[in-house]
Design a protein around this motif. Structure first.
Motif, mmCIF file in Angstrom:
data_model
loop_
_atom_site.group_PDB
_atom_site.id
_atom_site.type_symbol
_atom_site.label_atom_id
_atom_site.label_comp_id
_atom_site.label_asym_id
_atom_site.label_seq_id
_atom_site.Cartn_x
_atom_site.Cartn_y
_atom_site.Cartn_z
ATOM 1 N N ALA A 1 0.811 -1.223 0.000
ATOM 2 C CA ALA A 1 0.000 0.000 0.000
ATOM 3 C C ALA A 1 0.839 1.264 0.000
ATOM 4 O O ALA A 1 0.318 2.343 -0.304
ATOM 5 C CB ALA A 1 -0.920 -0.003 1.230
ATOM 6 N N LEU A 2 2.124 1.164 0.326
ATOM 7 C CA LEU A 2 2.960 2.358 0.468
ATOM 8 C C LEU A 2 3.051 3.180 -0.823
ATOM 9 O O LEU A 2 2.908 4.420 -0.760
ATOM 10 C CB LEU A 2 4.361 1.935 0.939
ATOM 11 C CG LEU A 2 5.320 3.065 1.333
ATOM 12 C CD1 LEU A 2 4.715 3.877 2.486
ATOM 13 C CD2 LEU A 2 6.675 2.494 1.743
ATOM 14 N N VAL B 1 -0.206 5.157 -1.257
ATOM 15 C CA VAL B 1 -0.358 6.209 -0.246
ATOM 16 C C VAL B 1 0.546 7.391 -0.569
ATOM 17 O O VAL B 1 0.135 8.567 -0.495
ATOM 18 C CB VAL B 1 -0.048 5.639 1.153
ATOM 19 C CG1 VAL B 1 -0.055 6.736 2.199
ATOM 20 C CG2 VAL B 1 -1.068 4.564 1.522
ATOM 21 N N VAL B 2 1.784 7.106 -0.953
ATOM 22 C CA VAL B 2 2.724 8.178 -1.295
ATOM 23 C C VAL B 2 2.241 8.956 -2.519
ATOM 24 O O VAL B 2 2.293 10.195 -2.564
ATOM 25 C CB VAL B 2 4.129 7.597 -1.530
ATOM 26 C CG1 VAL B 2 5.069 8.667 -2.077
ATOM 27 C CG2 VAL B 2 4.686 7.019 -0.236
ATOM 28 N N PHE C 1 -0.867 9.288 -3.550
ATOM 29 C CA PHE C 1 -2.050 10.066 -3.201
ATOM 30 C C PHE C 1 -1.677 11.322 -2.410
ATOM 31 O O PHE C 1 -2.185 12.421 -2.691
ATOM 32 C CB PHE C 1 -3.017 9.200 -2.398
ATOM 33 C CG PHE C 1 -4.270 9.906 -1.988
ATOM 34 C CD1 PHE C 1 -5.242 10.223 -2.930
ATOM 35 C CD2 PHE C 1 -4.482 10.268 -0.663
ATOM 36 C CE1 PHE C 1 -6.400 10.895 -2.555
ATOM 37 C CE2 PHE C 1 -5.636 10.938 -0.286
ATOM 38 C CZ PHE C 1 -6.602 11.246 -1.233
ATOM 39 N N THR C 2 -0.802 11.205 -1.429
ATOM 40 C CA THR C 2 -0.387 12.380 -0.641
ATOM 41 C C THR C 2 0.390 13.371 -1.508
ATOM 42 O O THR C 2 0.252 14.594 -1.339
ATOM 43 C CB THR C 2 0.469 11.938 0.550
ATOM 44 O OG1 THR C 2 1.569 11.142 0.081
ATOM 45 C CG2 THR C 2 -0.352 11.126 1.533
#
Length: 323
Positions: free
Chosen positions: A271-272, A275-276, A278-279
């Motif tokens: 998932a990392l 997530v990165v 998206f942020t």
């Protein structure tokens, strides 16, 4: 008087000693004892040979039964009706196709309304027609099999106690079809109905493996089939099977507990990147939008997706254990 009796007493003692020696030594000297020993040895050998012959015949019958069961299992063709039965659905083929078409139509119309792209909507329609129904069947089958395996040792214990009490096997299985939890109750009801129509109980249990294709059911079918053809103590065999199934369940729980840390680590690593991304999009949308607005970015995105998929598949393979 005493002088006369002394030689007489000595003679009597000598005669008695000679008689005892004759009785004891005669069988040894004449070979009767050796002959008796040989007869006993021959009798023991005959018993041993008979036991060996019986054991060899039983092993041959067991091997033959196993080969027949494996041959029948290999000939099983997985049809749509069988997939529906494994999922616990009483749908017909037509109803399944209608539901699949409705899912495809709804998904395609929804994607078209959101994206406005017919090509993406067509792709979503194919996914709704082929992917989602297949995933649904597999998910329902997996959940049903898990419930079946959880209840199977308890049902086997009921059969064992019934057999030890003198209740016939058919009555024990009918008891399970009335009182056990689902899906065990419905599966044993189907087996009892097949037996009522004239099918042997061993074959009815073997057909259960077609609807619940797991190792535990195969073990149960093998034990029933071998007992029907080769004989033996069925209550003892089923008791051992129940113990083995419970130990397998304990081992599966231990493996799940020990591999939980690795599964969480794999989920975080997988998932990392999302997530990165998206942020980064929230903070600098122009910076990360180059991935899908330029040709080089699209190539990099496709290559990253490929390597990410390979990494996730590898991690899943490493943390998946079968008992």
């Amino acid at each position: 008087m005493s002088a006369v009796n002394l030689p007489l007493a000595a003679g009597l003692v000598a005669v008695a000693a000679g008689a005892v020696a004759y009785v004891v030594l005669l069988p040894v000297l004449s070979g009767e004892r050796r002959a008796e020993q040989r007869r006993k040895a021959l009798g023991n050998n005959r018993v041993s040979l008979a036991e060996r012959a019986t054991s060899a015949s039983r092993r041959e019958q067991v091997a033959k039964s196993l080969k027949e069961i494996e041959a029948k299992k290999d000939k099983t063709k997985v049809t749509l009706e069988l997939k529906l039965a494994r999922a616990g659905l009483d749908w017909s083929r037509r109803k399944f196709y209608v539901v699949s078409a409705l899912i495809a139509l709804g998904l395609g119309v929804g994607v078209l309304a959101v994206s406005g792209r017919p090509l993406v909507a067509l792709l979503a329609t194919f996914v709704g027609a082929l992917g989602i129904p297949a995933w649904m069947l597999k998910h329902l089958q997996k959940r049903r099999i898990a419930a079946f395996i959880d209840e199977l040792p308890n049902a086997i214990d009921v059969v064992v106690r019934g057999l030890k009490s003198g209740i016939p096997l058919g009555d024990c299985l009918r008891m399970i079809s009335r009182e056990a939890k689902e899906p065990l109750r419905s599966e044993f009801r189907v087996a009892n109905e097949a037996q009522a129509l004239g099918l042997p109980m061993s074959e009815a249990i073997q057909r259960m493996y077609e609807r619940v294709p797991v190792t535990e059911v195969n073990f149960f079918a093998v034990v029933i089939g071998i007992q029907a053809k080769a004989g033996g103590n069925l209550s003892e065999a089923l008791g051992n099977l129940s113990r083995v199934l419970r130990e397998r369940k304990k081992m599966a729980g231990k493996i799940a507990a020990m591999s939980m840390e690795a599964k969480v680590s794999a989920a975080i690593i997988a998932a990392l990147p999302f997530v990165v991304a998206f942020t980064t999009y929230l903070s600098s949308p122009d910076y990360i939008s180059l991935l899908w607005t330029t040709a080089i970015g699209k190539i990099a995105l496709a290559a990253s997706a490929l390597w990410m998929g390979l990494g996730i598949a590898m991690m899943k393979k490493m943390i998946s254990f079968e008992v």
